[in-house]
Write a protein that holds these residues in place. Sequence first.
Motif, short mmCIF file in Angstrom:
data_model
loop_
_atom_site.label_atom_id
_atom_site.label_comp_id
_atom_site.label_asym_id
_atom_site.label_seq_id
_atom_site.Cartn_x
_atom_site.Cartn_y
_atom_site.Cartn_z
N ALA A 179 -72.11 -8.78 -22.10
CA ALA A 179 -73.00 -9.71 -22.80
C ALA A 179 -74.40 -9.10 -22.95
N ILE A 180 -74.85 -8.37 -21.91
CA ILE A 180 -76.18 -7.75 -21.97
C ILE A 180 -76.21 -6.65 -23.04
N PHE A 181 -75.17 -5.82 -23.04
CA PHE A 181 -75.14 -4.75 -24.05
C PHE A 181 -75.04 -5.32 -25.46
N ASP A 182 -74.36 -6.45 -25.55
CA ASP A 182 -74.20 -7.08 -26.86
C ASP A 182 -75.57 -7.45 -27.45
N VAL A 183 -76.49 -7.86 -26.59
CA VAL A 183 -77.84 -8.22 -27.07
C VAL A 183 -78.49 -6.99 -27.72
N PHE A 184 -78.39 -5.84 -27.03
CA PHE A 184 -78.99 -4.62 -27.59
C PHE A 184 -78.30 -4.23 -28.90
N ALA A 185 -76.97 -4.36 -28.92
CA ALA A 185 -76.22 -3.95 -30.12
C ALA A 185 -76.61 -4.83 -31.31
N ARG A 186 -76.69 -6.13 -31.07
CA ARG A 186 -77.02 -7.03 -32.19
C ARG A 186 -78.40 -6.75 -32.76
N HIS A 187 -79.30 -6.27 -31.90
CA HIS A 187 -80.66 -5.97 -32.39
C HIS A 187 -80.83 -4.49 -32.71
N LYS A 188 -79.70 -3.79 -32.89
CA LYS A 188 -79.73 -2.38 -33.32
C LYS A 188 -80.67 -1.54 -32.47
N THR A 189 -80.66 -1.78 -31.16
CA THR A 189 -81.52 -1.00 -30.26
C THR A 189 -80.60 -0.18 -29.36
N SER A 190 -80.67 1.14 -29.47
CA SER A 190 -79.71 1.90 -28.68
C SER A 190 -80.27 2.21 -27.30
N VAL A 191 -79.34 2.21 -26.36
CA VAL A 191 -79.66 2.39 -24.94
C VAL A 191 -79.30 3.82 -24.57
N ASP A 192 -80.20 4.51 -23.86
CA ASP A 192 -79.93 5.90 -23.47
C ASP A 192 -79.29 6.01 -22.09
N VAL A 193 -79.94 5.44 -21.09
CA VAL A 193 -79.48 5.63 -19.70
C VAL A 193 -79.34 4.26 -19.05
N VAL A 194 -78.32 4.10 -18.23
CA VAL A 194 -78.08 2.81 -17.57
C VAL A 194 -77.82 3.04 -16.09
N ASP B 165 -88.94 -7.26 -28.68
CA ASP B 165 -89.34 -8.62 -28.30
C ASP B 165 -88.15 -9.57 -28.39
N ALA B 166 -87.37 -9.42 -29.46
CA ALA B 166 -86.20 -10.29 -29.63
C ALA B 166 -85.17 -10.00 -28.54
N VAL B 167 -85.00 -8.72 -28.21
CA VAL B 167 -84.04 -8.35 -27.16
C VAL B 167 -84.46 -9.00 -25.83
N LEU B 168 -85.75 -8.85 -25.49
CA LEU B 168 -86.23 -9.37 -24.20
C LEU B 168 -86.09 -10.89 -24.14
N ALA B 169 -86.40 -11.54 -25.26
CA ALA B 169 -86.31 -13.01 -25.28
C ALA B 169 -84.87 -13.44 -24.97
N GLU B 170 -83.90 -12.77 -25.57
CA GLU B 170 -82.50 -13.15 -25.31
C GLU B 170 -82.06 -12.81 -23.90
N LEU B 171 -82.56 -11.67 -23.40
CA LEU B 171 -82.13 -11.25 -22.06
C LEU B 171 -82.59 -12.23 -20.99
N ARG B 172 -83.68 -12.96 -21.29
CA ARG B 172 -84.22 -13.88 -20.27
C ARG B 172 -83.20 -14.96 -19.91
N SER B 173 -82.21 -15.19 -20.78
CA SER B 173 -81.19 -16.19 -20.42
C SER B 173 -80.27 -15.67 -19.31
N PHE B 174 -80.35 -14.37 -19.01
CA PHE B 174 -79.50 -13.82 -17.94
C PHE B 174 -80.20 -13.82 -16.58
N GLY B 175 -81.53 -13.82 -16.58
CA GLY B 175 -82.25 -13.74 -15.30
C GLY B 175 -83.66 -13.24 -15.53
N ASP B 176 -84.28 -12.69 -14.47
CA ASP B 176 -85.65 -12.16 -14.61
C ASP B 176 -85.59 -10.84 -15.37
#
Length: 452
Positions: free
Chosen positions: A334-349, A367-378
Amino acid sequence: MIVAKFGGTSVGDAAAIRRTAAIIRGRLDRQPVVVVSALAGTTNALIASAERAANGQLVAAIEQVEALREQHLATARELIGTGADADDVAAEISMLFDELAHLAEALSVLGYLTPRSLDTISAMGEQLSAPIVAAAFRRHDIDTVLVDARRVLITDATFGKAEPQEEAIAAAARELLVPHVKAGRVPILGGYMGSTREGVTTTLGRGGSDYSAALFGAALNAEAIEIWTDVDGMLTCDPRVVTGAQLIEHIRFDEAAELASFGAKVLHPNTIAPAVKRGIPVFVFNSLRPDGIGTRITSDAPAFPVRAIAGKGNTMVVKVHSPRMLGMPGALRAIFDVFARHKTSVDVVTTSEVSVSLTVDDDQHLDAVLAELRSFGDVELERNRGIVALVGAGLGESSPAMAKAIAAIGDTRLHMLSLSATGINLTMIVDGDQVKPVMRQLHQAFFGTGAA
Ligand code: ADP
Ligand code: ASP
Ligand code: MG
Protein backbone atom coordinates in the motif's frame (compact mmCIF):
# COMPACT_ATOMS: atom_id res chain seq x y z
CA MET A 1 24.91 -0.64 -38.49
CA ILE A 2 26.05 1.29 -35.40
CA VAL A 3 24.59 4.24 -33.53
CA ALA A 4 27.19 6.82 -32.44
CA LYS A 5 26.17 9.55 -29.99
CA PHE A 6 28.28 12.64 -29.42
CA GLY A 7 27.73 14.58 -26.18
CA GLY A 8 27.79 18.34 -25.65
CA THR A 9 31.56 18.72 -25.36
CA SER A 10 32.10 16.46 -28.41
CA VAL A 11 30.16 19.01 -30.47
CA GLY A 12 30.99 22.01 -28.24
CA ASP A 13 32.79 24.12 -30.83
CA ALA A 14 34.08 24.00 -34.38
CA ALA A 15 37.24 22.07 -33.46
CA ALA A 16 35.24 19.44 -31.56
CA ILE A 17 32.78 19.06 -34.45
CA ARG A 18 35.71 18.53 -36.85
CA ARG A 19 37.03 15.76 -34.59
CA THR A 20 33.56 14.21 -34.60
CA ALA A 21 33.48 14.28 -38.40
CA ALA A 22 36.88 12.55 -38.52
CA ILE A 23 35.63 9.83 -36.14
CA ILE A 24 32.61 9.16 -38.34
CA ARG A 25 34.66 9.17 -41.53
CA GLY A 26 36.73 6.39 -40.00
CA ARG A 27 33.58 4.36 -39.35
CA LEU A 28 31.66 4.69 -42.60
CA ASP A 29 32.01 0.97 -43.36
CA ARG A 30 30.03 0.27 -40.18
CA GLN A 31 27.01 2.23 -41.44
CA PRO A 32 26.74 4.79 -38.63
CA VAL A 33 23.62 6.60 -37.52
CA VAL A 34 24.71 9.71 -35.61
CA VAL A 35 22.97 11.27 -32.60
CA VAL A 36 24.15 14.65 -31.33
CA SER A 37 23.58 16.63 -28.16
CA ALA A 38 23.22 20.38 -28.01
CA LEU A 39 26.45 22.40 -28.06
CA ALA A 40 27.92 22.25 -24.52
CA GLY A 41 26.06 24.55 -22.12
CA THR A 42 23.21 25.33 -24.52
CA THR A 43 20.46 23.36 -22.77
CA ASN A 44 21.28 25.03 -19.44
CA ALA A 45 21.23 28.45 -21.10
CA LEU A 46 17.91 27.76 -22.85
CA ILE A 47 16.27 26.66 -19.60
CA ALA A 48 17.70 29.68 -17.75
CA SER A 49 16.38 32.09 -20.37
CA ALA A 50 12.91 30.49 -20.28
CA GLU A 51 12.87 30.82 -16.49
CA ARG A 52 14.01 34.44 -16.67
CA ALA A 53 11.34 35.30 -19.21
CA ALA A 54 8.62 33.70 -17.11
CA ASN A 55 9.91 35.60 -14.05
CA GLY A 56 9.52 38.93 -15.77
CA GLN A 57 13.20 39.43 -16.67
CA LEU A 58 12.53 39.60 -20.39
CA VAL A 59 15.52 41.80 -21.23
CA ALA A 60 17.96 39.42 -19.56
CA ALA A 61 16.26 36.47 -21.26
CA ILE A 62 16.51 38.06 -24.71
CA GLU A 63 20.16 38.95 -24.11
CA GLN A 64 20.85 35.33 -23.34
CA VAL A 65 19.01 34.21 -26.47
CA GLU A 66 21.03 36.66 -28.58
CA ALA A 67 24.33 35.45 -27.10
CA LEU A 68 23.36 31.88 -27.99
CA ARG A 69 22.38 32.97 -31.50
CA GLU A 70 25.78 34.59 -32.01
CA GLN A 71 27.61 31.55 -30.65
CA HIS A 72 25.75 29.16 -32.97
CA LEU A 73 26.14 31.37 -36.02
CA ALA A 74 29.87 31.82 -35.31
CA THR A 75 30.39 28.06 -34.93
CA ALA A 76 28.50 27.43 -38.17
CA ARG A 77 30.49 30.12 -40.01
CA GLU A 78 33.77 28.72 -38.79
CA LEU A 79 32.84 25.23 -39.94
CA ILE A 80 30.98 25.83 -43.14
CA GLY A 81 32.26 29.18 -44.37
CA THR A 82 30.13 30.70 -47.12
CA GLY A 83 28.00 29.28 -49.91
CA ALA A 84 24.47 27.98 -50.38
CA ASP A 85 24.83 25.32 -47.70
CA ALA A 86 26.09 27.95 -45.21
CA ASP A 87 23.19 30.28 -46.03
CA ASP A 88 20.67 27.47 -45.46
CA VAL A 89 22.13 26.60 -42.08
CA ALA A 90 22.33 30.25 -41.02
CA ALA A 91 18.69 30.74 -42.08
CA GLU A 92 17.60 27.68 -40.10
CA ILE A 93 19.50 28.83 -36.99
CA SER A 94 18.06 32.33 -37.24
CA MET A 95 14.55 31.00 -37.67
CA LEU A 96 14.85 28.91 -34.50
CA PHE A 97 16.20 31.88 -32.56
CA ASP A 98 13.40 34.15 -33.80
CA GLU A 99 10.94 31.54 -32.57
CA LEU A 100 12.78 31.35 -29.26
CA ALA A 101 12.64 35.14 -28.83
CA HIS A 102 8.88 35.06 -29.51
CA LEU A 103 8.42 32.27 -26.98
CA ALA A 104 10.36 34.29 -24.39
CA GLU A 105 8.05 37.26 -24.99
CA ALA A 106 4.99 35.04 -24.64
CA LEU A 107 6.32 33.57 -21.39
CA SER A 108 6.96 37.01 -19.95
CA VAL A 109 3.33 37.92 -20.67
CA LEU A 110 2.05 34.68 -19.18
CA GLY A 111 4.34 34.89 -16.17
CA TYR A 112 4.69 31.14 -15.77
CA LEU A 113 6.35 28.20 -17.39
CA THR A 114 4.61 24.87 -18.01
CA PRO A 115 6.47 21.56 -18.44
CA ARG A 116 5.21 21.54 -22.01
CA SER A 117 6.58 24.98 -22.90
CA LEU A 118 9.85 24.18 -21.15
CA ASP A 119 10.24 21.07 -23.33
CA THR A 120 9.58 23.09 -26.48
CA ILE A 121 12.39 25.44 -25.50
CA SER A 122 14.92 23.01 -24.06
CA ALA A 123 14.65 20.76 -27.14
CA MET A 124 15.90 23.63 -29.30
CA GLY A 125 19.55 22.99 -28.45
CA GLU A 126 19.53 19.72 -30.38
CA GLN A 127 17.49 21.27 -33.20
CA LEU A 128 20.31 23.80 -33.54
CA SER A 129 23.30 21.49 -33.24
CA ALA A 130 22.10 18.78 -35.64
CA PRO A 131 22.01 20.97 -38.81
CA ILE A 132 25.39 22.49 -37.94
CA VAL A 133 26.98 19.06 -37.50
CA ALA A 134 25.28 17.76 -40.65
CA ALA A 135 26.63 20.64 -42.74
CA ALA A 136 30.10 20.15 -41.24
CA PHE A 137 29.98 16.44 -42.11
CA ARG A 138 29.14 17.34 -45.71
CA ARG A 139 32.19 19.61 -45.76
CA HIS A 140 34.16 16.50 -44.76
CA ASP A 141 32.71 14.56 -47.70
CA ILE A 142 30.38 12.47 -45.61
CA ASP A 143 27.10 11.79 -47.39
CA THR A 144 24.80 13.03 -44.64
CA VAL A 145 21.08 13.43 -44.20
CA LEU A 146 19.49 15.41 -41.38
CA VAL A 147 16.46 13.65 -39.89
CA ASP A 148 14.17 15.39 -37.39
CA ALA A 149 14.45 13.12 -34.34
CA ARG A 150 10.94 14.09 -33.29
CA ARG A 151 9.51 12.18 -36.24
CA VAL A 152 11.25 9.01 -35.06
CA LEU A 153 11.35 9.20 -31.28
CA ILE A 154 7.65 8.98 -30.50
CA THR A 155 6.79 9.37 -26.81
CA ASP A 156 3.85 9.81 -24.48
CA ALA A 157 3.03 13.31 -23.21
CA THR A 158 4.92 13.21 -19.88
CA PHE A 159 6.73 16.49 -20.50
CA GLY A 160 10.19 16.64 -19.00
CA LYS A 161 10.53 12.87 -18.76
CA ALA A 162 8.63 11.43 -21.68
CA GLU A 163 8.12 7.68 -22.04
CA PRO A 164 9.26 6.37 -25.45
CA GLN A 165 6.77 4.30 -27.45
CA GLU A 166 8.96 1.49 -28.70
CA GLU A 167 6.79 0.08 -31.46
CA ALA A 168 6.14 3.48 -32.98
CA ILE A 169 9.87 4.25 -32.82
CA ALA A 170 10.78 0.97 -34.52
CA ALA A 171 8.25 1.62 -37.31
CA ALA A 172 9.50 5.19 -37.81
CA ALA A 173 13.13 4.04 -37.80
CA ARG A 174 12.35 1.48 -40.52
CA GLU A 175 10.71 4.13 -42.61
CA LEU A 176 12.89 7.20 -41.98
CA LEU A 177 16.36 5.84 -41.19
CA VAL A 178 16.90 2.40 -42.75
CA PRO A 179 16.48 3.48 -46.41
CA HIS A 180 19.15 6.19 -45.96
CA VAL A 181 21.57 3.79 -44.32
CA LYS A 182 21.00 1.24 -47.09
CA ALA A 183 21.73 3.94 -49.65
CA GLY A 184 25.07 4.66 -47.95
CA ARG A 185 24.01 7.91 -46.29
CA VAL A 186 24.72 8.86 -42.66
CA PRO A 187 21.54 10.02 -40.88
CA ILE A 188 22.08 12.69 -38.20
CA LEU A 189 19.51 13.24 -35.48
CA GLY A 190 19.37 15.44 -32.40
CA GLY A 191 19.22 13.53 -29.13
CA TYR A 192 17.11 14.23 -26.03
CA MET A 193 13.93 15.24 -27.84
CA GLY A 194 10.91 13.41 -29.14
CA SER A 195 7.32 14.15 -29.86
CA THR A 196 3.90 12.79 -29.10
CA ARG A 197 1.89 11.09 -31.84
CA GLU A 198 0.14 14.45 -32.25
CA GLY A 199 3.48 16.12 -32.95
CA VAL A 200 3.96 18.02 -29.67
CA THR A 201 7.66 18.28 -28.72
CA THR A 202 8.78 16.35 -25.62
CA THR A 203 12.11 15.59 -23.95
CA LEU A 204 13.51 12.49 -22.27
CA GLY A 205 14.97 14.37 -19.29
CA ARG A 206 18.38 15.94 -18.75
CA GLY A 207 21.25 13.96 -20.23
CA GLY A 208 18.73 12.12 -22.39
CA SER A 209 20.74 12.01 -25.63
CA ASP A 210 22.39 8.77 -24.44
CA TYR A 211 18.92 7.31 -24.04
CA SER A 212 17.93 8.50 -27.54
CA ALA A 213 20.97 6.70 -28.96
CA ALA A 214 20.05 3.49 -27.15
CA LEU A 215 16.44 3.72 -28.34
CA PHE A 216 17.53 4.22 -31.96
CA GLY A 217 20.07 1.41 -31.55
CA ALA A 218 17.39 -0.97 -30.31
CA ALA A 219 14.92 0.10 -33.01
CA LEU A 220 17.54 -0.53 -35.71
CA ASN A 221 18.92 -3.65 -34.04
CA ALA A 222 22.34 -2.02 -34.35
CA GLU A 223 25.49 -4.04 -33.77
CA ALA A 224 26.80 -1.46 -31.28
CA ILE A 225 25.82 1.75 -29.50
CA GLU A 226 28.74 4.13 -29.04
CA ILE A 227 28.63 6.97 -26.51
CA TRP A 228 31.34 9.53 -27.32
CA THR A 229 32.09 11.88 -24.45
CA ASP A 230 34.86 13.85 -22.70
CA VAL A 231 36.40 11.09 -20.54
CA ASP A 232 38.17 7.85 -21.50
CA GLY A 233 35.17 5.66 -20.68
CA MET A 234 33.39 4.55 -17.53
CA LEU A 235 35.83 5.10 -14.72
CA THR A 236 36.06 3.75 -11.18
CA CYS A 237 34.62 7.05 -9.94
CA ASP A 238 33.66 10.49 -11.24
CA PRO A 239 37.02 12.10 -12.14
CA ARG A 240 35.59 15.46 -11.08
CA VAL A 241 35.31 14.09 -7.55
CA VAL A 242 38.36 11.87 -7.11
CA THR A 243 41.83 12.07 -8.56
CA GLY A 244 43.20 8.90 -10.08
CA ALA A 245 39.88 7.38 -11.23
CA GLN A 246 40.76 4.41 -13.44
CA LEU A 247 39.31 3.20 -16.72
CA ILE A 248 36.98 0.18 -16.57
CA GLU A 249 37.61 -1.68 -19.82
CA HIS A 250 34.73 -4.13 -19.56
CA ILE A 251 31.67 -3.94 -17.33
CA ARG A 252 28.35 -5.75 -17.10
CA PHE A 253 25.09 -4.12 -18.17
CA ASP A 254 23.61 -4.37 -14.69
CA GLU A 255 26.69 -2.83 -13.04
CA ALA A 256 26.71 0.06 -15.53
CA ALA A 257 22.98 0.61 -15.00
CA GLU A 258 23.42 0.79 -11.22
CA LEU A 259 26.30 3.24 -11.56
CA ALA A 260 24.28 5.41 -13.92
CA SER A 261 21.27 5.50 -11.65
CA PHE A 262 23.37 6.36 -8.60
CA GLY A 263 25.02 9.38 -10.19
CA ALA A 264 27.58 8.34 -12.83
CA LYS A 265 26.46 11.02 -15.28
CA VAL A 266 28.55 9.54 -18.09
CA LEU A 267 25.47 7.48 -19.02
CA HIS A 268 21.83 8.45 -18.68
CA PRO A 269 20.30 5.82 -16.35
CA ASN A 270 17.84 4.59 -18.99
CA THR A 271 20.49 3.97 -21.64
CA ILE A 272 21.14 0.38 -20.69
CA ALA A 273 17.60 -1.06 -20.81
CA PRO A 274 17.04 -0.90 -24.60
CA ALA A 275 20.54 -2.29 -25.19
CA VAL A 276 19.99 -5.21 -22.81
CA LYS A 277 16.68 -6.07 -24.43
CA ARG A 278 18.42 -6.59 -27.76
CA GLY A 279 21.79 -7.72 -26.42
CA ILE A 280 23.53 -4.76 -28.11
CA PRO A 281 26.94 -3.88 -26.63
CA VAL A 282 27.36 -0.27 -25.49
CA PHE A 283 30.77 1.40 -25.74
CA VAL A 284 31.92 4.61 -24.08
CA PHE A 285 34.73 6.46 -25.85
CA ASN A 286 36.59 9.75 -25.50
CA SER A 287 36.13 11.98 -28.55
CA LEU A 288 39.32 13.84 -27.58
CA ARG A 289 41.28 10.58 -27.77
CA PRO A 290 39.50 8.48 -30.39
CA ASP A 291 42.16 5.78 -30.37
CA GLY A 292 41.64 4.93 -26.69
CA ILE A 293 40.30 1.55 -25.58
CA GLY A 294 37.13 2.92 -24.01
CA THR A 295 34.66 0.89 -22.00
CA ARG A 296 32.70 -2.08 -23.33
CA ILE A 297 29.39 -2.79 -21.61
CA THR A 298 27.94 -6.26 -22.25
CA SER A 299 26.05 -9.00 -20.42
CA ASP A 300 29.21 -10.85 -19.47
CA ALA A 301 32.24 -9.32 -17.80
CA PRO A 302 34.50 -10.70 -15.09
CA ALA A 303 32.94 -10.23 -11.64
CA PHE A 304 34.81 -8.03 -9.17
CA PRO A 305 33.61 -7.32 -5.63
CA VAL A 306 33.91 -3.58 -6.30
CA ARG A 307 33.93 -2.20 -9.84
CA ALA A 308 33.24 1.46 -9.21
CA ILE A 309 31.79 4.04 -6.87
CA ALA A 310 29.05 6.52 -7.67
CA GLY A 311 27.27 9.15 -5.66
CA LYS A 312 24.61 11.80 -5.88
CA GLY A 313 23.23 14.54 -3.67
CA ASN A 314 19.74 16.06 -3.46
CA THR A 315 18.26 12.92 -2.01
CA MET A 316 15.34 12.96 0.38
CA VAL A 317 14.52 10.30 2.93
CA VAL A 318 10.88 9.58 3.75
CA LYS A 319 10.30 7.67 6.99
CA VAL A 320 6.99 6.10 7.85
CA HIS A 321 6.68 4.91 11.42
CA SER A 322 3.66 2.90 12.45
CA PRO A 323 3.58 0.27 15.20
CA ARG A 324 0.00 -0.55 14.19
CA MET A 325 0.24 -0.98 10.46
CA LEU A 326 3.57 -2.16 9.29
CA GLY A 327 3.49 -5.73 10.55
CA MET A 328 0.21 -6.25 8.71
CA PRO A 329 0.14 -8.07 5.38
CA GLY A 330 -0.06 -5.70 2.45
CA ALA A 331 1.15 -2.60 4.30
CA LEU A 332 4.33 -2.22 2.25
CA ARG A 333 2.44 -2.75 -0.97
CA ALA A 334 0.00 0.00 0.00
CA ILE A 335 2.89 2.38 0.79
CA PHE A 336 4.63 1.72 -2.53
CA ASP A 337 1.34 2.15 -4.29
CA VAL A 338 1.19 5.76 -3.04
CA PHE A 339 4.58 6.50 -4.64
CA ALA A 340 3.59 4.72 -7.86
CA ARG A 341 0.33 6.62 -8.22
CA HIS A 342 2.18 9.91 -7.85
CA LYS A 343 4.87 8.86 -10.36
CA THR A 344 7.62 9.26 -7.77
CA SER A 345 10.29 6.62 -8.04
CA VAL A 346 11.98 5.20 -4.98
CA ASP A 347 15.72 4.44 -5.04
CA VAL A 348 16.62 2.75 -1.76
CA VAL A 349 14.42 1.10 0.87
CA THR A 350 15.07 -0.24 4.36
CA THR A 351 12.46 -1.62 6.71
CA SER A 352 11.99 -2.75 10.27
CA GLU A 353 8.91 -4.25 11.87
CA VAL A 354 7.52 -0.82 12.71
CA SER A 355 9.04 1.54 10.17
CA VAL A 356 10.02 1.89 6.57
CA SER A 357 12.54 4.40 5.14
CA LEU A 358 12.65 5.23 1.44
CA THR A 359 14.71 7.61 -0.64
CA VAL A 360 13.44 9.74 -3.50
CA ASP A 361 15.10 12.48 -5.51
CA ASP A 362 12.11 14.06 -7.17
CA ASP A 363 9.92 16.29 -5.01
CA GLN A 364 7.47 17.33 -7.71
CA HIS A 365 4.61 15.31 -6.21
CA LEU A 366 6.05 14.83 -2.75
CA ASP A 367 3.46 16.90 -0.88
CA ALA A 368 0.68 14.70 -2.20
CA VAL A 369 2.69 11.56 -1.40
CA LEU A 370 3.34 12.69 2.18
CA ALA A 371 -0.29 13.66 2.73
CA GLU A 372 -1.44 10.17 1.74
CA LEU A 373 1.28 8.42 3.71
CA ARG A 374 0.06 10.09 6.91
CA SER A 375 -2.88 7.67 6.90
CA PHE A 376 -0.35 4.90 7.66
CA GLY A 377 1.34 6.52 10.66
CA ASP A 378 3.90 9.20 11.54
CA VAL A 379 5.72 10.52 8.51
CA GLU A 380 9.04 12.36 8.51
CA LEU A 381 10.85 13.96 5.60
CA GLU A 382 14.61 14.53 5.72
CA ARG A 383 16.08 16.71 2.99
CA ASN A 384 19.75 17.27 2.12
CA ARG A 385 20.77 13.65 2.08
CA GLY A 386 22.90 11.90 -0.52
CA ILE A 387 23.54 8.38 -1.76
CA VAL A 388 26.88 6.73 -2.28
CA ALA A 389 26.84 3.36 -4.05
CA LEU A 390 29.56 0.75 -4.28
CA VAL A 391 28.90 -1.39 -7.32
CA GLY A 392 30.36 -4.77 -8.22
CA ALA A 393 28.94 -8.08 -9.42
CA GLY A 394 30.88 -9.99 -6.75
CA LEU A 395 29.98 -7.71 -3.85
CA GLY A 396 27.27 -9.93 -2.36
CA GLU A 397 29.74 -12.79 -1.94
CA SER A 398 32.51 -10.69 -0.50
CA SER A 399 32.18 -10.01 3.22
CA PRO A 400 35.70 -8.52 3.32
CA ALA A 401 34.64 -5.88 0.77
CA MET A 402 31.64 -4.89 2.83
CA ALA A 403 33.63 -4.76 6.05
CA LYS A 404 36.27 -2.68 4.27
CA ALA A 405 33.62 -0.25 3.00
CA ILE A 406 32.18 0.33 6.45
CA ALA A 407 35.63 0.71 7.97
CA ALA A 408 36.64 3.17 5.22
CA ILE A 409 33.95 5.69 6.01
CA GLY A 410 34.98 5.85 9.67
CA ASP A 411 32.55 7.74 11.86
CA THR A 412 30.63 9.40 9.01
CA ARG A 413 26.97 9.35 9.95
CA LEU A 414 25.06 6.66 8.01
CA HIS A 415 21.30 7.18 7.75
CA MET A 416 20.53 4.00 5.82
CA LEU A 417 22.55 1.07 4.48
CA SER A 418 21.32 -1.46 1.97
CA LEU A 419 22.75 -4.37 -0.01
CA SER A 420 20.70 -5.08 -3.12
CA ALA A 421 19.14 -8.54 -3.39
CA THR A 422 21.31 -9.36 -6.38
CA GLY A 423 24.32 -8.33 -4.31
CA ILE A 424 25.67 -5.94 -6.90
CA ASN A 425 25.38 -2.73 -4.96
CA LEU A 426 25.83 -1.50 -1.46
CA THR A 427 24.14 1.86 -0.99
CA MET A 428 24.80 4.24 1.85
CA ILE A 429 22.65 7.22 2.69
CA VAL A 430 24.74 10.01 4.19
CA ASP A 431 24.38 13.76 4.78
CA GLY A 432 24.38 15.54 1.41
CA ASP A 433 27.67 17.33 2.13
CA GLN A 434 29.34 13.99 2.92
CA VAL A 435 28.75 12.44 -0.52
CA LYS A 436 32.03 13.58 -2.05
CA PRO A 437 34.23 12.91 1.00
CA VAL A 438 32.73 9.41 1.31
CA MET A 439 33.29 8.73 -2.40
CA ARG A 440 36.94 9.73 -1.92
CA GLN A 441 37.37 7.59 1.20
CA LEU A 442 35.90 4.55 -0.55
CA HIS A 443 37.97 5.11 -3.68
CA GLN A 444 41.07 5.33 -1.54
CA ALA A 445 40.18 2.07 0.22
CA PHE A 446 39.35 0.08 -2.93
CA PHE A 447 41.47 1.69 -5.65
CA GLY A 448 44.28 3.32 -3.72
CA THR A 449 43.69 6.95 -4.74
CA GLY A 450 41.26 9.73 -4.00
CA ALA A 451 41.56 10.82 -0.37
CA ALA A 452 43.17 14.20 0.20
P1 ADP B 1 28.19 14.33 -22.43
O1 ADP B 1 27.95 15.79 -22.60
O2 ADP B 1 29.22 13.77 -23.37
O3 ADP B 1 26.93 13.54 -22.39
P2 ADP B 1 28.32 14.24 -19.54
O4 ADP B 1 28.87 15.45 -18.86
O5 ADP B 1 26.86 14.02 -19.52
O6 ADP B 1 28.91 14.20 -21.02
O7 ADP B 1 29.01 12.93 -18.92
C1 ADP B 1 30.42 12.83 -18.85
C2 ADP B 1 30.87 13.19 -17.44
O8 ADP B 1 30.40 12.18 -16.53
C3 ADP B 1 32.37 13.14 -17.22
O9 ADP B 1 32.97 14.34 -17.61
C4 ADP B 1 32.48 12.87 -15.73
O10 ADP B 1 32.71 14.03 -14.98
C5 ADP B 1 31.12 12.33 -15.33
N1 ADP B 1 31.19 11.04 -14.64
C6 ADP B 1 30.55 10.75 -13.47
N2 ADP B 1 30.82 9.52 -13.07
C7 ADP B 1 31.63 8.96 -13.99
C8 ADP B 1 32.25 7.69 -14.13
N3 ADP B 1 32.09 6.70 -13.23
N4 ADP B 1 33.03 7.48 -15.23
C9 ADP B 1 33.20 8.45 -16.14
N5 ADP B 1 32.65 9.67 -16.05
C10 ADP B 1 31.88 9.94 -15.00
N1 ASP C 1 21.37 18.54 -24.18
C1 ASP C 1 20.64 17.75 -23.20
C2 ASP C 1 21.10 18.11 -21.80
O1 ASP C 1 21.99 18.91 -21.62
C3 ASP C 1 20.73 16.28 -23.46
C4 ASP C 1 22.12 15.68 -23.43
O2 ASP C 1 23.11 16.38 -23.56
O3 ASP C 1 22.19 14.46 -23.29
O4 ASP C 1 20.52 17.62 -20.86
MG1 MG D 1 25.47 13.29 -20.91
